[in-house]
Design a protein around this motif. Structure first.
Motif, PDB file in Angstrom:
ATOM      1  N   TYR A  58      26.782 -45.354  56.351  1.00 57.62           N
ATOM      2  CA  TYR A  58      25.279 -45.264  56.240  1.00 57.62           C
ATOM      3  C   TYR A  58      24.687 -46.136  57.626  1.00 57.62           C
ATOM      4  CZ  TYR A  58      20.866 -47.144  54.556  1.00 57.62           C
ATOM      5  OH  TYR A  58      19.580 -47.650  54.187  1.00 57.62           O
ATOM      6  N   HIS A  59      23.399 -45.325  58.223  1.00 57.58           N
ATOM      7  CA  HIS A  59      22.854 -45.945  59.304  1.00 57.58           C
ATOM      8  C   HIS A  59      21.483 -46.100  58.866  1.00 57.58           C
ATOM      9  CE1 HIS A  59      22.150 -46.932  63.416  1.00 57.58           C
ATOM     10  NE2 HIS A  59      23.449 -46.376  63.856  1.00 57.58           N
ATOM     11  N   ASP A  60      20.972 -47.618  59.009  1.00 51.51           N
ATOM     12  CA  ASP A  60      19.487 -48.004  58.724  1.00 51.51           C
ATOM     13  C   ASP A  60      18.532 -47.888  59.782  1.00 51.51           C
ATOM     14  OD1 ASP A  60      20.445 -50.051  60.040  1.00 51.51           O
ATOM     15  OD2 ASP A  60      20.008 -51.580  58.475  1.00 51.51           O
ATOM     16  N   GLY A  61      19.077 -47.048  60.955  1.00 48.97           N
ATOM     17  CA  GLY A  61      18.465 -47.185  62.136  1.00 48.97           C
ATOM     18  C   GLY A  61      18.807 -48.107  63.200  1.00 48.97           C
ATOM     19  N   SER A  62      19.385 -49.143  62.777  1.00 46.44           N
ATOM     20  CA  SER A  62      19.862 -50.384  63.584  1.00 46.44           C
ATOM     21  C   SER A  62      21.346 -50.628  63.308  1.00 46.44           C
ATOM     22  CB  SER A  62      19.147 -51.633  63.430  1.00 46.44           C
ATOM     23  OG  SER A  62      17.665 -51.269  63.635  1.00 46.44           O
ATOM     24  N   ASN A  63      21.792 -50.612  62.290  1.00 53.21           N
ATOM     25  CA  ASN A  63      23.041 -50.949  61.910  1.00 53.21           C
ATOM     26  C   ASN A  63      24.027 -49.671  61.259  1.00 53.21           C
ATOM     27  OD1 ASN A  63      23.083 -53.622  62.902  1.00 53.21           O
ATOM     28  ND2 ASN A  63      21.484 -53.779  60.868  1.00 53.21           N
ATOM     29  N   LEU A  64      25.227 -49.873  61.379  1.00 49.05           N
ATOM     30  CA  LEU A  64      26.259 -48.929  60.942  1.00 49.05           C
ATOM     31  C   LEU A  64      27.010 -49.688  60.132  1.00 49.05           C
ATOM     32  CD1 LEU A  64      27.174 -45.805  61.156  1.00 49.05           C
ATOM     33  CD2 LEU A  64      28.878 -46.855  62.636  1.00 49.05           C
ATOM     34  N   VAL A  65      27.194 -48.890  58.603  1.00 48.57           N
ATOM     35  CA  VAL A  65      27.962 -49.471  57.453  1.00 48.57           C
ATOM     36  C   VAL A  65      28.863 -48.218  57.213  1.00 48.57           C
ATOM     37  CG1 VAL A  65      28.083 -50.500  55.332  1.00 48.57           C
ATOM     38  CG2 VAL A  65      26.174 -50.968  56.742  1.00 48.57           C
ATOM     39  N   PRO A  66      30.282 -48.705  57.205  1.00 43.48           N
ATOM     40  CA  PRO A  66      31.054 -49.922  57.605  1.00 43.48           C
ATOM     41  C   PRO A  66      30.839 -49.862  59.330  1.00 43.48           C
ATOM     42  CG  PRO A  66      32.618 -48.325  57.210  1.00 43.48           C
ATOM     43  CD  PRO A  66      31.350 -47.771  56.553  1.00 43.48           C
ATOM     44  N   ASN A  67      30.851 -51.054  59.617  1.00 43.58           N
ATOM     45  CA  ASN A  67      30.602 -51.387  61.259  1.00 43.58           C
ATOM     46  C   ASN A  67      31.906 -51.729  61.769  1.00 43.58           C
ATOM     47  OD1 ASN A  67      29.540 -51.661  63.848  1.00 43.58           O
ATOM     48  ND2 ASN A  67      28.723 -53.731  63.262  1.00 43.58           N
ATOM     49  N   GLY A  68      32.275 -50.953  62.942  1.00 48.98           N
ATOM     50  CA  GLY A  68      33.438 -51.439  63.760  1.00 48.98           C
ATOM     51  C   GLY A  68      34.706 -50.287  63.189  1.00 48.98           C
ATOM     52  N   ASP A  69      34.537 -49.397  62.485  1.00 50.54           N
ATOM     53  CA  ASP A  69      35.458 -48.596  62.143  1.00 50.54           C
ATOM     54  C   ASP A  69      35.117 -47.067  62.432  1.00 50.54           C
ATOM     55  OD1 ASP A  69      37.751 -47.813  60.312  1.00 50.54           O
ATOM     56  OD2 ASP A  69      36.358 -46.884  58.917  1.00 50.54           O
ATOM     57  N   TRP A  70      34.362 -46.965  63.275  1.00 49.70           N
ATOM     58  CA  TRP A  70      33.880 -45.569  63.930  1.00 49.70           C
ATOM     59  C   TRP A  70      35.042 -45.158  65.009  1.00 49.70           C
ATOM     60  CZ3 TRP A  70      30.325 -42.242  62.114  1.00 49.70           C
ATOM     61  CH2 TRP A  70      29.867 -41.232  63.208  1.00 49.70           C
ATOM     62  N   ARG A 123      16.189 -27.280  50.741  1.00 45.30           N
ATOM     63  CA  ARG A 123      15.319 -28.400  51.060  1.00 45.30           C
ATOM     64  C   ARG A 123      15.937 -29.524  52.474  1.00 45.30           C
ATOM     65  NH1 ARG A 123      10.652 -29.228  48.188  1.00 45.30           N
ATOM     66  NH2 ARG A 123      10.550 -31.278  48.891  1.00 45.30           N
ATOM     67  N   ILE A 124      16.516 -28.709  53.339  1.00 47.60           N
ATOM     68  CA  ILE A 124      17.244 -29.412  54.635  1.00 47.60           C
ATOM     69  C   ILE A 124      16.177 -30.060  55.415  1.00 47.60           C
ATOM     70  CG2 ILE A 124      18.614 -29.339  56.612  1.00 47.60           C
ATOM     71  CD1 ILE A 124      20.022 -27.022  55.129  1.00 47.60           C
ATOM     72  N   HIS A 125      16.248 -31.411  55.883  1.00 47.62           N
ATOM     73  CA  HIS A 125      15.367 -32.279  56.846  1.00 47.62           C
ATOM     74  C   HIS A 125      16.103 -32.647  57.984  1.00 47.62           C
ATOM     75  CE1 HIS A 125      17.135 -35.687  55.038  1.00 47.62           C
ATOM     76  NE2 HIS A 125      16.348 -36.426  55.533  1.00 47.62           N
ATOM     77  N   GLY A 126      15.217 -33.212  58.819  1.00 47.12           N
ATOM     78  CA  GLY A 126      15.813 -33.608  60.148  1.00 47.12           C
ATOM     79  C   GLY A 126      16.374 -35.167  59.812  1.00 47.12           C
ATOM     80  N   ALA A 127      18.005 -35.032  59.393  1.00 44.88           N
ATOM     81  CA  ALA A 127      18.387 -36.606  59.217  1.00 44.88           C
ATOM     82  C   ALA A 127      19.279 -36.954  60.399  1.00 44.88           C
ATOM     83  CB  ALA A 127      19.479 -36.447  57.938  1.00 44.88           C
ATOM     84  N   GLY A 128      19.157 -36.169  61.460  1.00 43.11           N
ATOM     85  CA  GLY A 128      19.847 -36.463  62.882  1.00 43.11           C
ATOM     86  C   GLY A 128      21.197 -36.614  62.558  1.00 43.11           C
ATOM     87  N   VAL A 129      21.752 -37.384  63.843  1.00 43.79           N
ATOM     88  CA  VAL A 129      23.387 -37.268  63.855  1.00 43.79           C
ATOM     89  C   VAL A 129      23.680 -38.622  64.540  1.00 43.79           C
ATOM     90  CG1 VAL A 129      23.373 -34.805  64.529  1.00 43.79           C
ATOM     91  CG2 VAL A 129      23.266 -36.351  66.588  1.00 43.79           C
ATOM     92  N   ILE A 130      25.070 -39.085  64.245  1.00 40.73           N
ATOM     93  CA  ILE A 130      25.481 -40.203  64.980  1.00 40.73           C
ATOM     94  C   ILE A 130      26.551 -39.589  66.137  1.00 40.73           C
ATOM     95  CG2 ILE A 130      27.150 -42.048  64.576  1.00 40.73           C
ATOM     96  CD1 ILE A 130      25.974 -42.369  61.584  1.00 40.73           C
ATOM     97  N   THR A 131      26.172 -40.336  67.414  1.00 41.42           N
ATOM     98  CA  THR A 131      27.120 -39.781  68.392  1.00 41.42           C
ATOM     99  C   THR A 131      28.401 -40.230  68.363  1.00 41.42           C
ATOM    100  OG1 THR A 131      26.615 -41.890  69.510  1.00 41.42           O
ATOM    101  CG2 THR A 131      24.900 -39.855  69.854  1.00 41.42           C
ATOM    102  N   VAL A 132      29.176 -39.800  69.553  1.00 33.71           N
ATOM    103  CA  VAL A 132      30.826 -39.997  69.446  1.00 33.71           C
ATOM    104  C   VAL A 132      30.763 -41.452  69.580  1.00 33.71           C
ATOM    105  CG1 VAL A 132      32.628 -39.781  70.712  1.00 33.71           C
ATOM    106  CG2 VAL A 132      31.260 -37.804  70.382  1.00 33.71           C
ATOM    107  N   GLY A 133      29.970 -42.411  70.174  1.00 32.14           N
ATOM    108  CA  GLY A 133      29.843 -43.832  70.388  1.00 32.14           C
ATOM    109  C   GLY A 133      29.299 -44.429  69.217  1.00 32.14           C
ATOM    110  N   GLY A 134      28.880 -43.834  68.125  1.00 32.82           N
ATOM    111  CA  GLY A 134      28.438 -44.494  66.916  1.00 32.82           C
ATOM    112  C   GLY A 134      26.829 -44.732  66.833  1.00 32.82           C
ATOM    113  N   ASP A 135      26.168 -44.234  67.705  1.00 35.39           N
ATOM    114  CA  ASP A 135      24.728 -44.500  67.752  1.00 35.39           C
ATOM    115  C   ASP A 135      24.189 -43.380  67.130  1.00 35.39           C
ATOM    116  OD1 ASP A 135      25.146 -46.741  69.348  1.00 35.39           O
ATOM    117  OD2 ASP A 135      25.242 -45.489  71.055  1.00 35.39           O
ATOM    118  N   LEU A 136      22.940 -43.733  66.381  1.00 32.87           N
ATOM    119  CA  LEU A 136      22.052 -42.799  65.491  1.00 32.87           C
ATOM    120  C   LEU A 136      20.956 -42.186  66.461  1.00 32.87           C
ATOM    121  CD1 LEU A 136      20.875 -41.417  62.951  1.00 32.87           C
ATOM    122  CD2 LEU A 136      19.563 -43.605  62.908  1.00 32.87           C
TER     123      LEU A 136
END
Length: 853
Positions: free
Chosen positions: A720-732, A792-805
Motif C-alpha cells: 500500500y502506498h499513501d503517496g509518501s510511504n510504502l507499507v510494508p516498508n523495507g521489504d521491496w 472502470r480502470i483509472h490511473g493508479a500509477g506504478v511503483i518503480t524498481v526502487g520502490g517509489d510511487l
C-alpha cells in the motif's frame, strides 16, 4: 515501446508536476453531477434524481415513499436518515434512497398455563410486514387446557391465522384441568369425610388433598394402596391426574392367656402355645380341656366359667382362662387288640386308680399303618377319644386294624394334577406309598403352590402316604408384563388402554403411538409389527412392544462458492434422514432472515449426503440469507443460515498478502461484473483493483484507497502506498529474475478468493483493450475510455524498481499472468494519450484485477 515504458517510469514525477501545472492554469468554473436512485425501485422516488451543479452548491434532496413503504436511510455519497437532507456538491455524487416495508408489531400474551407455539411466533413481540398472514398455535402446559383467544383474535379455533394489516395484540386464555380422586376401602373403615365427601370427587390440577383413614371398632388401619402408598395417616396426595386410592384395614388381634391348675392341657388343635395366642377381634375360639393320666377336668375359671368342655369364648378383648383338673382314684385296665396303644398321656400303666365316678377320656393311638376300629369290654363303640365313668374297676380293650389312606387332590384355579398318577379326585394308597404329583395349569393359568398336606411350589412334588392326605394344587391366572420401548430419531410415547401393571391371558389392549412435536410414528417392532395405529393386541404372554418414531432430517448448510453477478453456488449435506426417506432437499434464499419453503428454493434431489445448488436470479448488491433444507414425512428441517451479498466477493486479513495486520487493511469488498466482448464471453471480473477500499470517482482519481495494492511480478505480497510511504516498508525487492509465469501458489487472486480466480492472461487484457465500447470494452482508447468501460480502470500509477510511487492519476498499468522473459513481465499500459500491451521490469509494481471463467 518497451524502452518507452521504462523511460516513462523514470520520468513519471516530472510528468505528474507538468499535469498539475496545466490543471492550475485554467480559470473556468467546475460543475459536478448528482445521480439518485431508489431501492427497491417500486418503493418510492427521490427528488431531484439527477442534475448538474456548480462546485459548492447546496442542494436539498427528498425521498418520497409509496403506499405501504417507509423511508429508511441514504447510502452511497449521501448517508444518514435525515429526510429531506441538504448536501453540498463538491464532487460527482451517486446516492441511493433505501425504503422498507411498513411493519406492524404483534403482541402475544398467555393467560393461565400455556404458550404460543414457538415455530410460528419466535418471541413475545415481533414485527410483520403489512398483509403478512401469521398462524398462531396455543400450546397448553401440563394440567391446563386452551379455552379461547382474546384481543384482536377471538373464538376457540386452534391454530388460527391472523392478518397483519395493523398493530395487533392477542391473548391466549388457558384454564386448569380437573381430575377425579376415587377413594375405596378394604376392610372395615372409612376415609375422613372432611376431605373426601363421597367416593369420587373432582379436584383442580395440582390440588393437594389430605386423606385420613378412620378404622371401625375392632379394626385398625394397615396401609394405603393404589396412587398412594405407605402407612402415614393422615397422608397428602397431589391431584395432577385421575387418582384412585384404597385404604386397607385389618382386624385387631387380642391375646388369650390359658393357665392350667392340676395336670392336663388345653386342646392343641386350637392353641399351639399354652401361654398366649393372638386372635382377631370377635374371633370365636373353642377350648377343649384335656386332663393328664389320672386327672379329670373340673371347671373353667377367669374369663370363662362352668364345666362345659369343650367351651367357646369370644375374643372381643384380651382374655385369661384357667382349666382346673383333679385326680381320680379307680383302677382302669387297658388292653389292646392289634397294634396300637391307649394314649400314654392318660394311661401310664395297665391299671390305675381313679376317684369314684371319675370320668376318664380314653384315646386310642394306632401304630403306623394301623387304624383304631372299636372299643370292647366295659367300653364299646368306635368313638375316639371316648369317656368312661370309673365307678368300679373297669377293663377296656382298644381294637386296631390295618388301615389304608386316601389322598384327596383338589385344584384351586384352572389346571389339573398329572393324570398319569392320579385318575380321580380320590385314590387309596397303601401305608408309606410315595406318590409324585405334577400340577398342569390350563392355558392362561400358572401353578402357584401346594396347600394342605403338601406345601411349597416345587413341581412335580412327591408325597408319602402315611395317613389320609388332602392336597390342593393352587393355580392363579397368569399375569403378563407389558414392556414399552421407543426407538428411532423421533420422540413420542405409547398409550395403553387399559393401562395396568399386569394383564391376564386373553386380555385385549389398544396401543396408540403418539409422536411429539414434529416427530412421526413409523412402525411397530418387538412382539408386534406393522404400521397400524392404534393397534389392538391380545395378550397371551409377556410382551415387548417397540414404537419406532422418526423425526425431521438433520441438515447442514454448505458455504457459498462461485459467486457471480446474479448467481452463486451453495448446497448442503443431509447428515441424518430422521428415520424416513428424504423426499426433497435443496436450499432456500431470501432478503429476509431464515428463509423457508415459501421463499425461493431449489430442488436438488432426495436422500442423504451432500448436494450442490445453483442459486440464480439474484439482484446485485442486495444481501441474501441462504439455508439448506430437507423434507421427509415428519416435516422439513433447515440448516444454519449463511449470509451473502449478491454479485460481491470479499476477503479479510490474509497473512503474507495483506500489507499489514493494521485493521484498515482487513476487510475488502468487490463488486463483480460480467464481460461479453470477443474473447471474454461469460467471464467474471472484479470492478476495482485488488485491495481498493473505495470506488473510483474519475479516470484521474489519485485517492490511494481507490488505487488498491501494488504487486511485484510473481510475488504474493501486496503493498500500500499513501503517496509518501510504502507499507510494508523495507521489504521491496529492487530486482527480480524469474523465467516463469505468475505461479498459482503466488497468485494473489486465487489466494484472496479461492476457486478459479486468477490474474488475467496477456490475451484477456488484449481482448478487453480491443473490444468496442458497445461491448463494454475500451476500443483501444485512452484512460478516459478505460474508465468508461465495464472495468472502470483509472490511473493508479506504478511503483518503480526502487520502490517509489510514480504517475498516480495519469497512467494505469496492470500485470498480466504471462512473463516476457526472465527480467520482464507483460502488462496493459493506459495513459491519457493512448494504450498498449507491453512489458516491463518484474521489480516494478502495478495493481491487479482478478478474473474467473
Amino acid at each position: 515501446m518497451r524502452n518507452a515504458v521504462r523511460c516513462a517510469w523514470l520520468a513519471a514525477i516530472s510528468i505528474f508536476v507538468m499535469f498539475l501545472g496545466l490543471s492550475c492554469s485554467s480559470n473556468s468554473s467546475t460543475t459536478y453531477s448528482i445521480e439518485g436512485s431508489v431501492t427497491p425501485t417500486e418503493a418510492g422516488s427521490v427528488t431531484p434524481a439527477t442534475g448538474e451543479y456548480d462546485e459548492g452548491a447546496d442542494v436539498e434532496i427528498q425521498a418520497e415513499a409509496n403506499e405501504t413503504w417507509m423511508f429508511s436511510s441514504w447510502e452511497g455519497d449521501v448517508s444518514g436518515t435525515e429526510n429531506p437532507i441538504i448536501i453540498t456538491v463538491d464532487d460527482d455524487m451517486v446516492f441511493t434512497a433505501i425504503f422498507e416495508k411498513l411493519q406492524y408489531p404483534l403482541d402475544i400474551t398467555a393467560e393461565g398455563g400455556g404458550s404460543v407455539e414457538e415455530n410460528i411466533v419466535e418471541s413475545k413481540m415481533k414485527d410483520y410486514e403489512i398483509g403478512t398472514q401469521v398462524e398462531l398455535n396455543a400450546v397448553a402446559d401440563k394440567g391446563w387446557v386452551f379455552v379461547e383467544w382474546q384481543g384482536d383474535l377471538t373464538g376457540s379455533e386452534n391454530p388460527q391465522t391472523l392478518n397483519m394489516d395493523d398493530s395487533k395484540s392477542v391473548t391466549a386464555v388457558f384454564e386448569r384441568k380437573n381430575y377425579p380422586l376415587t377413594i375405596s376401602t378394604e376392610g372395615e373403615g372409612n376415609v375422613s369425610e372432611e376431605v373426601v365427601e363421597e367416593p369420587a370427587k373432582d379436584y383442580a390440577y395440582e390440588t393437594v388433598v389430605e386423606l385420613t383413614a378412620n378404622p371401625s371398632e375392632g379394626w385398625e388401619f394397615a396401609r394405603w394402596e393404589g396412587d398412594l402408598e405407605g402407612t402415614d395417616n393422615p397422608a397428602e396426595i397431589t391431584i395432577d391426574t385421575e387418582k384412585e386410592v384404597t385404604a386397607v384395614f385389618e382386624r385387631e388381634g387380642y391375646e388369650l392367656t390359658v393357665n392350667v391348675t392340676g395336670e392336663g392341657s388345653v386342646n392343641e388343635e386350637l392353641i399351639d402355645d399354652a401361654s398366649k395366642t393372638s386372635y382377631p377381634f370377635d374371633s370365636v375360639v373353642e377350648l377343649t380341656a384335656e386332663p393328664a393320666d389320672g386327672w379329670t377336668f373340673v371347671e373353667w375359671q377367669g374369663d370363662l366359667s362352668g364345666d362345659e368342655n369343650p367351651e367357646e369364648i369370644t375374643m372381643d378383648e384380651s382374655k385369661e382362662v384357667t382349666a382346673v383338673f383333679e385326680r381320680r382314684d379307680y383302677a382302669l385296665n387297658i388292653n389292646t387288640d392289634g397294634e396300637g396303644s391307649v394314649n400314654e398321656e392318660v394311661v401310664e400303666e395297665p391299671a390305675k386308680d381313679y376317684t369314684y365316678e371319675t370320668v376318664v377320656e380314653l384315646t386310642a393311638n394306632p401304630a403306623d399303618g394301623w387304624n383304631f376300629a372299636r372299643w370292647e369290654g366295659d367300653l364299646d363303640g368306635s368313638d375316639n377319644p371316648q369317656q368312661i365313668t370309673v365307678d368300679e374297676e373297669k377293663t377296656v380293650t382298644a381294637v386296631f386294624e390295618r388301615e389304608t389312606y386316601e389322598l384327596t387332590v383338589e385344584t384351586n384355579g384352572q389346571g389339573s394334577v398329572n393324570e398319569e398318577k392320579i385318575d380321580q379326585a380320590k385314590t387309596s394308597y397303601g401305608y408309606n406309598s410315595i406318590v409324585e404329583l405334577t400340577a398342569e395349569p390350563d392355558e392362561g393359568w400358572e401353578f402357584d403352590k401346594w396347600q394342605g398336606d403338601l406345601s411349597g411350589n416345587d413341581n412335580p412334588e412327591q408325597i408319602t402316604i402315611d395317613e389320609d392326605k388332602n392336597v390342593t394344587a393352587v393355580f392363579v391366572e397368569a399375569e403378563y408384563e407389558l414392556d414399552l420401548l421407543k426407538q428411532g430419531d423421533g420422540e413420542g410415547d405409547i398409550v395403553v388402554d387399559p393401562d395396568k401393571d399386569f394383564y391376564n391371558h386373553g386380555d385385549e389392549i389398544e396401543l396408540t403411538a403418539n409422536p411429539d412435536g414434529t416427530s412421526e410414528f413409523d412402525e411397530w417392532d418387538g412382539d408386534i409389527s406393522g404400521t397400524e395405529n392404534p393397534k389392538t393386541v391380545t395378550v397371551t404372554s409377556d410382551l415387548e412392544i417397540i414404537a419406532i418414531f422418526g423425526g425431521p432430517p438433520e441438515i447442514e448448510t454448505a458455504d457459498w462458492s462461485d459467486m457471480r453477478v446474479t448467481s452463486v453456488t451453495s448446497g448442503g449435506e443431509v447428515t441424518d434422514d430422521g428415520g424416513f426417506e428424504v423426499t426433497e432437499r435443496g436450499v432456500c434464499w431470501s432478503q429476509d432472515e431464515n428463509p423457508i419453503l415459501s421463499d425461493s428454493c431449489t430442488n436438488d434431489g432426495s436422500g442423504t449426503g451432500s448436494f450442490e445448488s445453483d442459486i440464480t436470479g439474484l439482484s446485485q448488491a442486495f444481501t441474501y440469507y441462504v439455508r439448506a433444507y430437507a423434507t421427509n414425512q415428519a416435516g422439513t428441517s433447515y440448516g444454519d443460515q449463511i449470509e451473502l451479498k449478491a454479485g460481491y466477493i470479499s476477503h479479510g486479513f490474509i497473512n503474507g498478502l495483506t500489507p499489514s495486520n493494521d485493521s484498515k487493511f482487513e476487510n475488502r469488498s468487490y463488486k463483480l461484473v460480467k464481460s461479453e466482448w470477443k474473447g471474454g464471453v461469460d467471464k467474471i471480473w472484479i470492478e476495482k483493483n485488488l485491495g481498493a477500499s473505495t470506488a473510483v470517482k474519475s479516470a484521474t482519481d489519485n485517492n490511494p484507497n481507490g488505487a488498491g495494492w501494488y504487486f511485484q511480478f510473481n510475488r504474493k505480497q501486496g503493498y500500500y502506498h499513501d503517496g509518501s510511504n510504502l507499507v510494508p516498508n523495507g521489504d521491496w525487492e529492487s530486482g527480480q529474475n524469474q523465467k516463469t509465469d505468475w505461479q498459482i501458489e503466488n497468485d494473489p487472486c486465487r489466494i484472496a478468493f479461492g476457486g478459479n480466480w486468477r490474474i488475467p492472461t496477456q490475451q484477456e487484457w488484449a481482448d478487453f483493450r480491443n473490444a468496442p465500447a458497445s461491448d463494454d470494452g475500451m476500443s483501444s482508447g485512452n484512460l478516459s475510455d478505460a474508465f468508461d468501460s465495464l472495468l472502470r480502470i483509472h490511473g493508479a500509477g506504478v511503483i518503480t524498481v526502487g520502490g517509489d510511487l510514480n504517475d498516480r492519476g495519469n497512467t494505469g498499468l496492470l500485470w498480466t499472468s504471462d512473463t516476457a522473459d526472465s527480467n520482464d513481465g507483460t502488462f496493459i499500459w493506459i495513459a491519457g494519450s493512448g494504450s498498449v500491451m507491453d512489458a516491463g521490469p518484474k521489480g516494478g509494481g502495478t495493481p491487479l484485477r482478478c478474473v474467473k471463467d
